[in-house]
Design an enzyme around this catalytic site. Structure first.
Site, mmCIF file in Angstrom:
data_model
loop_
_atom_site.group_PDB
_atom_site.id
_atom_site.type_symbol
_atom_site.label_atom_id
_atom_site.label_comp_id
_atom_site.label_asym_id
_atom_site.label_seq_id
_atom_site.Cartn_x
_atom_site.Cartn_y
_atom_site.Cartn_z
ATOM 1 N N GLY A 50 -5.036 -1.501 -3.062
ATOM 2 C CA GLY A 50 -5.357 -0.285 -2.326
ATOM 3 C C GLY A 50 -4.782 0.919 -3.044
ATOM 4 N N PHE A 51 -3.923 1.664 -2.343
ATOM 5 C CA PHE A 51 -3.323 2.844 -2.958
ATOM 6 C C PHE A 51 -1.970 2.542 -3.626
ATOM 7 C CE2 PHE A 51 -2.027 2.723 1.490
ATOM 8 C CZ PHE A 51 -0.651 2.878 1.408
ATOM 9 N N ASP A 102 -4.504 -11.835 7.561
ATOM 10 C CA ASP A 102 -4.958 -11.730 6.172
ATOM 11 C C ASP A 102 -5.184 -13.101 5.544
ATOM 12 O OD1 ASP A 102 -5.254 -9.059 5.772
ATOM 13 O OD2 ASP A 102 -3.354 -8.736 4.742
#
Length: 230
Positions: free
Chosen positions: A17-18, A127
């Protein structure tokens, strides 16, 4: 301990992601860790502490924990357990696409124990997939946990519980707010993992082979019952 000078970057692992993940080694204890690096809000006026802080992990053999954290004016650094690169996905590939029933039973049992520990702490994993299940040096299951942007960290082990660590913004982690519906999602995901372990991910084999899935009644007294043949 003063920030990053205590950790040696060994290699870049992946972008998440980031944030970015790196394998690092601690200069003093020689242990390997995974370092997750996330950008800091440029508008944050929170004070910056250059010192490495020890966290308060919920110790478990079945999941990754946060061990240290520190920050600079531009980035946050989270030092997590390093569990290697061997995942359940790679193990299945090494068996040719599926594993023997005895092997699948072993992995399923350890994943179930890991999920039970999560749920006992009022956390949901959400997840679960073969790529998220790592195997340690002895072949035991370890569930990977990213720190950034995830809700499966308890307040006890989160950075918001550390007196000297401040984001400058309220913590957005939903501490201990997981519902029974979230727990059911974990058990359903386990059933899918078991299916892939035993018959691979080739849908054309579904009508030709038998596979085992977990039957989940999802009540507070019995989280999961007997294996059934579909």
């Amino acid at each position: 301990m003063f920030s990053r000078i205590y950790f040696i970057d060994l290699q870049f692992l992946q972008r998440n992601g980031f944030s970015k993940l790196y394998q690092v080694r601690h200069k003093e204890n020689g242990r390997f860790y995974t370092m997750e690096v996330a950008p800091r809000d440029g508008n944050s006026k929170a004070p910056v502490s250059p010192y490495v802080q020890l966290t308060k992990p919920l110790f478990s053999a079945f999941w990754v924990s946060l061990r240290f954290t520190f920050q600079t004016r531009s980035k946050f650094y989270y030092i997590l357990d390093f569990v290697g690169k061997d995942t359940l996905s790679e193990r299945v590939k090494s068996f040719g696409g599926s594993v023997p029933e005895s092997t699948a039973t072993f992995y399923a049992a350890e994943i179930a124990l890991a999920l039970e520990e999560f749920h006992s702490a009022c956390l949901a994993y959400k997840d679960l997939a073969l790529d998220m299940v790592h195997l340690d040096s002895e072949g035991h299951v370890v569930l990977w946990r990213n720190f950034c942007g995830k809700f499966y960290w308890s307040k006890h082990e989160c950075v918001c519980s550390l007196g000297g660590f401040c984001h400058g913004d309220p913590c957005n982690n939903k501490h201990n707010r997981s519902s029974e519906f979230d727990f059911k999602q974990d058990w359903r995901a386990l059933g899918k993992v078991i299916k892939v372990l035993l018959m691979g991910d080739d849908p054309t084999r579904a009508s030709k082979e038998r596979y085992v899935a977990m039957k989940m009644p999802f009540n507070r007294y019995n989280r999961y019952s007997n294996l059934i043949v579909l």
